[in-house]
Each structure stands twice: as structure tokens, then as C-alpha cells.
Design a protein around this motif. Structure first.
Motif, PDB file in Angstrom:
ATOM      1  N   ILE A  15       0.873  -1.190   0.000  1.00 29.21           N
ATOM      2  CA  ILE A  15       0.000   0.000   0.000  1.00 29.21           C
ATOM      3  C   ILE A  15       0.900   1.227   0.000  1.00 29.21           C
ATOM      4  N   GLY A  16       0.994   1.903  -1.142  1.00 29.28           N
ATOM      5  CA  GLY A  16       1.773   3.131  -1.208  1.00 29.28           C
ATOM      6  C   GLY A  16       3.090   2.979  -1.953  1.00 29.28           C
ATOM      7  N   GLY A  20       9.682   4.047   0.745  1.00 30.76           N
ATOM      8  CA  GLY A  20       9.624   2.829   1.565  1.00 30.76           C
ATOM      9  C   GLY A  20       8.931   1.706   0.797  1.00 30.76           C
ATOM     10  N   CYS A  38      -0.236  -0.571  -4.799  1.00 28.36           N
ATOM     11  CA  CYS A  38      -1.399   0.297  -5.009  1.00 28.36           C
ATOM     12  C   CYS A  38      -1.051   1.684  -4.493  1.00 28.36           C
ATOM     13  N   GLY A  45       6.487   7.994  -5.430  1.00 31.71           N
ATOM     14  CA  GLY A  45       7.508   8.780  -4.722  1.00 31.71           C
ATOM     15  C   GLY A  45       7.041   9.334  -3.390  1.00 31.71           C
ATOM     16  N   TYR A  47       6.477  11.681  -0.617  1.00 30.42           N
ATOM     17  CA  TYR A  47       7.127  12.967  -0.326  1.00 30.42           C
ATOM     18  C   TYR A  47       8.370  13.194  -1.189  1.00 30.42           C
ATOM     19  N   CYS A  48       8.844  12.139  -1.827  1.00 28.74           N
ATOM     20  CA  CYS A  48      10.100  12.235  -2.575  1.00 28.74           C
ATOM     21  C   CYS A  48       9.791  12.445  -4.062  1.00 28.74           C
ATOM     22  N   LEU A 254      -6.711   3.940  -4.429  1.00 33.80           N
ATOM     23  CA  LEU A 254      -6.711   4.108  -2.973  1.00 33.80           C
ATOM     24  C   LEU A 254      -7.118   2.801  -2.301  1.00 33.80           C
ATOM     25  N   THR A 317       4.516  21.206   8.204  1.00 32.35           N
ATOM     26  CA  THR A 317       5.327  22.257   7.586  1.00 32.35           C
ATOM     27  C   THR A 317       4.492  23.075   6.617  1.00 32.35           C
ATOM     28  N   LEU A 447      -1.477  11.464   2.231  1.00 39.08           N
ATOM     29  CA  LEU A 447      -2.284  10.849   3.293  1.00 39.08           C
ATOM     30  C   LEU A 447      -1.513  10.701   4.607  1.00 39.08           C
ATOM     31  N   ASN A 448      -0.451  11.465   4.788  1.00 37.55           N
ATOM     32  CA  ASN A 448       0.223  11.486   6.085  1.00 37.55           C
ATOM     33  C   ASN A 448      -0.595  12.386   7.024  1.00 37.55           C
ATOM     34  N   MET A 454       7.734  13.344   9.063  1.00 41.74           N
ATOM     35  CA  MET A 454       8.643  12.201   9.274  1.00 41.74           C
ATOM     36  C   MET A 454       7.945  11.060  10.006  1.00 41.74           C
ATOM     37  N   VAL A 492      13.884   5.253   5.160  1.00 43.33           N
ATOM     38  CA  VAL A 492      12.715   4.511   4.639  1.00 43.33           C
ATOM     39  C   VAL A 492      13.144   3.480   3.585  1.00 43.33           C
TER      40      VAL A 492
HETATM   41  C1  LIG Z   1       8.804  19.414   4.179  1.00 47.52           C
HETATM   42  C2  LIG Z   1       9.583  18.131   4.271  1.00 47.52           C
HETATM   43  C3  LIG Z   1      10.951  18.154   4.078  1.00 47.52           C
HETATM   44  C4  LIG Z   1      11.675  16.966   4.137  1.00 47.52           C
HETATM   45  N1  LIG Z   1      13.009  17.009   3.864  1.00 47.52           N
HETATM   46  C5  LIG Z   1      13.711  15.851   3.803  1.00 47.52           C
HETATM   47  C6  LIG Z   1      15.050  15.849   3.340  1.00 47.52           C
HETATM   48  O1  LIG Z   1      15.580  16.892   2.941  1.00 47.52           O
HETATM   49  N2  LIG Z   1      15.725  14.662   3.321  1.00 47.52           N
HETATM   50  C7  LIG Z   1      15.152  13.488   3.707  1.00 47.52           C
HETATM   51  O2  LIG Z   1      15.828  12.449   3.642  1.00 47.52           O
HETATM   52  N3  LIG Z   1      13.869  13.460   4.125  1.00 47.52           N
HETATM   53  C8  LIG Z   1      13.129  14.599   4.166  1.00 47.52           C
HETATM   54  N4  LIG Z   1      11.815  14.578   4.548  1.00 47.52           N
HETATM   55  C9  LIG Z   1      11.234  13.312   5.017  1.00 47.52           C
HETATM   56  C10 LIG Z   1      11.030  12.309   3.887  1.00 47.52           C
HETATM   57  O3  LIG Z   1      10.531  12.968   2.759  1.00 47.52           O
HETATM   58  C11 LIG Z   1      10.075  11.210   4.339  1.00 47.52           C
HETATM   59  O4  LIG Z   1      10.459  10.671   5.591  1.00 47.52           O
HETATM   60  C12 LIG Z   1      10.010  10.054   3.331  1.00 47.52           C
HETATM   61  O5  LIG Z   1       9.901  10.530   2.016  1.00 47.52           O
HETATM   62  C13 LIG Z   1       8.818   9.172   3.669  1.00 47.52           C
HETATM   63  O6  LIG Z   1       8.770   8.105   2.750  1.00 47.52           O
HETATM   64  P1  LIG Z   1       7.711   6.946   2.933  1.00 47.52           P
HETATM   65  O7  LIG Z   1       7.959   5.966   1.866  1.00 47.52           O
HETATM   66  O8  LIG Z   1       7.721   6.448   4.328  1.00 47.52           O
HETATM   67  O9  LIG Z   1       6.257   7.614   2.800  1.00 47.52           O
HETATM   68  P2  LIG Z   1       5.562   8.723   1.912  1.00 47.52           P
HETATM   69  O10 LIG Z   1       6.528   9.513   1.163  1.00 47.52           O
HETATM   70  O11 LIG Z   1       4.628   9.409   2.830  1.00 47.52           O
HETATM   71  O12 LIG Z   1       4.730   7.860   0.862  1.00 47.52           O
HETATM   72  C14 LIG Z   1       3.600   7.109   1.233  1.00 47.52           C
HETATM   73  C15 LIG Z   1       2.830   6.803  -0.047  1.00 47.52           C
HETATM   74  O13 LIG Z   1       1.733   5.959   0.273  1.00 47.52           O
HETATM   75  C16 LIG Z   1       0.587   6.396  -0.438  1.00 47.52           C
HETATM   76  N5  LIG Z   1      -0.582   5.950   0.326  1.00 47.52           N
HETATM   77  C17 LIG Z   1      -0.833   6.191   1.638  1.00 47.52           C
HETATM   78  N6  LIG Z   1      -1.992   5.593   1.998  1.00 47.52           N
HETATM   79  C18 LIG Z   1      -2.470   4.959   0.904  1.00 47.52           C
HETATM   80  C19 LIG Z   1      -3.632   4.180   0.654  1.00 47.52           C
HETATM   81  N7  LIG Z   1      -4.544   3.932   1.616  1.00 47.52           N
HETATM   82  N8  LIG Z   1      -3.842   3.676  -0.597  1.00 47.52           N
HETATM   83  C20 LIG Z   1      -2.915   3.916  -1.580  1.00 47.52           C
HETATM   84  N9  LIG Z   1      -1.809   4.668  -1.407  1.00 47.52           N
HETATM   85  C21 LIG Z   1      -1.583   5.171  -0.174  1.00 47.52           C
HETATM   86  C22 LIG Z   1       0.737   7.911  -0.490  1.00 47.52           C
HETATM   87  O14 LIG Z   1      -0.017   8.461  -1.544  1.00 47.52           O
HETATM   88  C23 LIG Z   1       2.252   8.059  -0.687  1.00 47.52           C
HETATM   89  O15 LIG Z   1       2.591   8.070  -2.065  1.00 47.52           O
HETATM   90  C24 LIG Z   1      11.033  15.735   4.451  1.00 47.52           C
HETATM   91  C25 LIG Z   1       9.639  15.712   4.632  1.00 47.52           C
HETATM   92  C26 LIG Z   1       8.922  16.894   4.525  1.00 47.52           C
HETATM   93  C27 LIG Z   1       7.426  16.855   4.654  1.00 47.52           C
END
Ligand SMILES: Cc1cc2nc3c(=O)[nH]c(=O)nc-3n(C[C@H](O)[C@H](O)[C@H](O)COP(=O)(O)OP(=O)(O)OC[C@H]3O[C@@H](n4cnc5c(N)ncnc54)[C@H](O)[C@@H]3O)c2cc1C
Length: 520
Positions: A15-16, A20, A38, A45, A47-48, A254, A317, A447-448, A454, A492
Motif C-alpha cells: 500500500i503506497g 519505503g 497500489c 515517490g 514525499y520524494c 486508494l 510544515t 495521506l500522512n 517524518m 525509509v
Molecule cells: C517538508 C519536508 C521536508 C523533508 N526534507 C527531507 C530531506 O531533505 N531529506 C530526507 O531524507 N527526508 C526529508 N523529509 C522526510 C522524507 O521525505 C520522508 O520521511 C520520506 O519521504 C517518507 O517516505 P515513505 O515511503 O515512508 O512515505 P511517503 O513519502 O509518505 O509515501 C507514502 C505513499 O503511500 C501512499 N498511500 C498512503 N496511503 C495509501 C492508501 N490507503 N492507498 C494507496 N496509497 C496510499 C501515499 O499516496 C504516498 O505516495 C522531508 C519531509 C517533509 C514533509
């Protein structure tokens, strides 16, 4: 729903498609499992990623990276995932500048210069400043070669060995375990302003390791950015290899429910009403949503639910994006991250977090990414992204979006521009493109919950807890910043790899051996 065959059973559904989820999917697909990701948004990506406005490219969240250097942990991660070293990660030095109306400080890999500059500003703290920086130099020397490992994946004997090795090699881990930055900085220093600056904006009950991270990165030279394309290059590379290994992705999908049968995750239900069956489910989504919406409290142990409700979120933020026709490089800027404190009170050390929210009393981070990456802006022009902490509740009214949302957003954006003029003179009359993300924008796009940057907030106490990627539901794992090791792109990616290894470990246990051998 894309071109997914809905009758198919998958080995794993993720999921997502944040970093990560993508790293977990890439390893599972590489090992021959049938995998479906999904993703509710139209782009991978999370947040990335980047977005474009009239020729300017902005990164709404991730922009700098750790662990991507020659000795960083991402080298091994990329090898595990079978990814080529085709992205160029460039060291960024100086890392950041602290600017206040009274003084400027530069934090670079020339840590001795940072020490000299600090001593110049706080001469009475000379010995303590030296002792503090030496402490982190020792730590950096001792952690060389140690990598972050999930306790879920190692045997009891290995856990004991790891603890012993960690404590022997890095005594600071034991000495500062569970201690807040506040406690440790108090034990080193007297000057309240110096202590405040050395938190680098971390919350008051944050671990000392969070506060000291920028100094540790500077000593290690561990601060990178992606050349040319910017941060988008990462999800693009992961997705390309994930697909090449046979992984499938369904964008704009979703997940509404995790299907649970006989206490085991058995697949997911999408918003289109389709049920997709799988042997394993990995959630890369939000910590609250995964358990409270996709599963429901009644299917979870009470203690687990209570703990979820107690936990705090990392900070929301507000980011203002500007495309400007100013030649910032010509003006003397070098692309280092700027921490700007518009005002500093007499005793910032005694103020409480978030008390009486006022941008002017807070800290702003100013990024000018196009200075390092000229491809992000038209020639001679630049991108400026200014972020600051703004409470989520300011934009809501009784749990809904405030009817004054647009005016509030505009007022904050204008205030940020007025303040930033003190750093970039003439800014307001050179703006060609302007956009902003509120905490609600971050929440809507990924959806965070509340736009948490973070995942869970890791206070000193949380930081010292052993955290697991397993969940109370069998065959359901977590990957991403809502689980171990925590927030940030490298963390992640490590988390996604560990979640995949947990699934593979279970598969090996419960799948006839020949099948796994066939696939390898
Ligand atoms: C303003 C800001 C600045 C940052 N700066 C940095 C930085 O400079 N360097 C750094 O290393 N980190 C930084 N971070 C932190 C970093 O971006 C995140 O910790 C990291 O990208 C999180 O990755 P993730 O895979 O855990 O989740 P996310 O990036 O949150 O991705 C989760 C995905 O799951 C999907 N999803 C969620 N629920 C569902 C669902 N029910 N069905 C389908 N899809 C779903 C979402 O749409 C999303 O695409 C920053 C964050 C922010 C907000």
C-alpha cells in the motif's frame, strides 16, 4: 485500475509507492515474488518527488540526502536492490548557514572553523564547545562501518552481539540513551542562546542524537543532493527496476481496507470496490490510517490501540515556493541550506515548543536548490523554497477545512516573503512564480496525518525504544517513516528492504523449498 488482472493472487500487495514502498517492492520483485503496489496518487515517490510550475522545478519535501556517499549505507542498499549507480549524488559543503539579525554561522565539513566561529561568539563557553564537538568527532570515528539493522531480522544471539558491539564501540549510545537534547546541552553549556542554536530547531524533548545530527553529518561529510533532475530521479530509478523485475503498480488506486481472515492479512480492498488477494500485505502508508481506518480498532489488541492514540506526530510544515528572476549565485548565495531566525528572544531556551505561534519568533529554512542544480530553473533565474513550522489547526475549523483557508494561506505566504526580504533583498519585486503547500496540502497528497513530515515524532524516549516492523496482524508488515528506523529517505529505503526481508523470511519458512530455489 490500470492493466491489473483482478483475478490474480499476488504474493504481496504494497500500500503506497513512497520510497519505503518502492524499495520493499523492488526487492520482493527482484526475488521473483509477484507484487502489486497500489498508490492512491497519480505519481510514485510520496514525499520524494518534484513538481513544476512555468519552467521552475520544486521539491515539496525531501531535498538533501544522507548515507549516499562512498561509505554510506545506501551503497549496500542499492546493491541489495540490484540498482545501478547511475544517479550522481553530490556532496553539499557547506551544509547550512545559521543566520540571525546579529550574527551568521557556517556549518561545513571544516568543523574546526565552526568550532572557532562558535567560540568567537561565545568565548566563555570555549572549553565546553571544544568538549562537545570532540564528543561527536569520537562518535563519528567509532560508528564507521556500523550499519542500521532491524531487530526483527536477527537472532537473539546476534542481538546480544550487536548490543555488546554497539555499547563497546559507541559508548555515547548507552550514555545518552533516552536523554533529551535539553538535558545533555544543559550538562555541557550555560549560555541559553548557545544551547538553543545547538538544537538546530529540534523539539525540546528530542533526543540529543537528533539535535547533534547536523554536526555529525558535517564531521562525516554526509550531506548530499541529487545532481540535475533533483530528487525525482530516485523514485524514477526504483520504479524502472521494480517494473523490470516484473513488479506491477496501480496508480490512482486508494486502498480502503486491509482484508483480514482468521487474524491474517489476506489482501486489500480498493476504493473501486475490488478485492485483491495476496499472501502478504506491506503498508507504506500513515501509521494511524493503516491501523485505525484500513483495519479498525476492534480487530487490534487494546494495548496497541492505546499506544497508537498516545503517540505524537512529527511536525507539520508550510512551504512557500518561488521562481525568481534574480541571479542568486551572483548575489553571493552558494546553495547551502539557510536557517534563518528573524528574531531571537533574550532566553529562547526557556520558551516552550509551539507556544503562541508566530512566524517571526520561529525558524525558517530557506533553500535555493537551483544554485546547485541549474536544471531546476530557466537560465539566470532561480528557485527559492522557504519552509516553517505552522500548526495544522490554523487551517481547520471544527475538524474541517477552514472557510478562510485561502486567506490564511495567503497571509502566511506574504508574511514569509516580507521576512525573507531581509535575507534576499529585493525578493518581492522579482517573483515570477509562486505556490505554497500547507500541512493540509501535504496531508492530501500523501495521506500522512496532519502532513506529518517524518511519521511518528521520535522523542528521546521513543528514540531509545526497540521498534518493530511487524504488526499485531499476521502477514502484515510496515515499511516507511511510520516504522523502524524512522523518517528521511535513507531510513525509509532501509525500512523497505527490511520489510521485504521479513516477507522473504516467512516465504522461505512456509513455501516449499524448491519454489524459492526455482525463482532465485
Ligand atoms: C517538508 C519536508 C521536508 C523533508 N526534507 C527531507 C530531506 O531533505 N531529506 C530526507 O531524507 N527526508 C526529508 N523529509 C522526510 C522524507 O521525505 C520522508 O520521511 C520520506 O519521504 C517518507 O517516505 P515513505 O515511503 O515512508 O512515505 P511517503 O513519502 O509518505 O509515501 C507514502 C505513499 O503511500 C501512499 N498511500 C498512503 N496511503 C495509501 C492508501 N490507503 N492507498 C494507496 N496509497 C496510499 C501515499 O499516496 C504516498 O505516495 C522531508 C519531509 C517533509 C514533509
Amino acid at each position: 485500475m490500470g492493466n491489473v488482472d483482478m483475478g490474480t493472487d499476488y504474493d504481496a500487495v504494497i500500500i503506497g509507492a513512497g520510497m519505503g514502498g518502492l524499495s520493499c517492492g523492488t526487492l520482493l520483485a527482484k526475488e521473483g515474488l509477484s507484487v502489486l503496489i497500489c498508490e492512491q496518487s497519480s505519481k510514485p515517490g510520496g514525499y520524494c518527488r518534484n513538481f513544476k510550475r512555468n519552467g521552475f522545478t520544486f521539491a515539496p519535501a525531501a531535498h538533501f540526502l544522507n548515507e549516499f556517499g562512498p561509505n554510506g549505507q545506501m551503497k549496500e542498499a542499492f546493491q541489495t536492490l540490484g540498482l545501478p549507480p547511475e544517479i550522481e549524488f553530490r556532496p553539499q559543503d557547506p551544509q547550512r548557514r545559521i543566520m540571525t539579525p546579529h550574527f551568521h554561522l557556517t556549518l561545513s565539513t571544516d568543523i574546526d572553523r565552526f568550532e572557532r566561529d562558535l567560540i568567537h561568539l561565545f568565548p566563555r563557553e570555549r572549553l565546553s564547545i571544544h568538549a562537545y564537538i570532540e564528543e561527536w568527532k569520537r562518535l563519528v570515528k567509532n560508528i564507521e562501518g556500523l550499519s542500521i539493522k532491524s531487530f526483527d531480522l536477527i537472532s537473539f544471539k546476534e542481538k546480544l552481539q550487536l548490543l555488546y558491539k554497539g555499547i563497546r564501540k559507541v559508548p555515547q549510545v548507552l550514555r545518552y540513551r533516552g536523554k533529551t537534547g535539553r538535558e545533555i546541552l544543559d550538562s555541557f553549556f550555560k549560555d541559553p542562546l548557545l544551547k538553543y542554536l545547538l538544537t538546530f530547531g529540534a523539539r525540546k524533548d528530542s533526543s540529543i542524537f537528533t539535535c547533534a545530527s547536523p554536526i555529525i553529518w558535517a564531521i562525516k561529510g554526509d550531506y548530499y543532493h541529487v545532481k540535475d533532475k533533483g530528487i525525482d530521479a530516485l523514485p524514477q530509478l526504483f520504479l524502472r527496476y521494480y517494473k523490470a523485475y516484473g513488479g506491477e503498480i496501480s496508480l490512482n488506486t486508494l486502498v480502503k481496507k486491509i482484508v483480514i481472515e482468521q487474524d491474517k492479512a489476506r489482501g486489500v480492498l480498493t476504493d473501486g470496490g475490488e478485492e485483491i488477494q495476496s499472501k502478504y500485505v506491506v503498508s507504506n502508508g500513515d501509521g494511524h490510517l493503516t491501523f485505525q481506518s484500513l483495519i479498525g480498532n476492534d480487530l487490534l489488541p487494546r494495548r496497541f490501540v492505546r499506544r497508537l492514540q498516545e503517540r505524537e506526530l512529527s511536525g507539520p510544515t508550510f512551504t512557500l515556493y518561488l521562481g525568481v528572476d534574480l541571479d542568486l549565485a551572483q548575489m553571493g548565495f552558494d546553495g547551502a541550506l539557510i536557517h534563518y531566525y528573524p528574531t531571537i528572544s533574550k532566553n529562547p531556551w526557556e520558551e516552550r515548543d509551539g507556544e503562541g505561534f508566530d512566524i517571526e519568533n520561529g525558524r525558517m529554512t530557506i533553500r535555493m536548490d537551483s544554485i546547485k542544480n541549474p536544471m531546476l530553473a530557466p537560465m539566470g533565474k532561480h528557485t527559492v523554497a522557504i519552509s516553517t513550522f505552522v500548526p495544522y489547526e490554523i487551517f481547520t475549523d471544527g475538524g474541517n477545512v477552514s472557510p478562510h483557508y485561502t486567506e490564511i494561506k495567503e497571509k502566511i505566504a506574504q508574511k514569509i516573503i516580507d521576512i525573507t526580504e531581509k535575507v534576499i533583498p529585493g525578493l518581492s519585486s522579482h517573483i515570477m512564480v509562486r505556490d505554497a503547500s500547507t500541512p493540509l496540502t501535504y496531508e492530501r497528497t500523501t495521506l500522512n496525518t496532519h502532513g506529518a513530515a517524518m511519521g511518528w515524532y521520535l522523542s528521546a524516549k521513543e528514540f531509545s525504544r526497540i521498534r518493530s516492523q511487524k504488526t499485531p496482524i499476521a502477514n502484515l508488515y510496515q515499511a516507511g517513516h511510520w516504522t523502524f528506523p524512522g523518517g528521511g529517505i535513507p531510513m525509509v529505503i532501509i525500512s523497505g528492504i527490511s520489510a521485504a526481508k521479513l516477507v522473504l523470511k516467512r516465504m522461505k519458512k512456509f513455501t516449499p523449498k524448491c519454489r524459492m530455489e526455482d525463482k532465485s
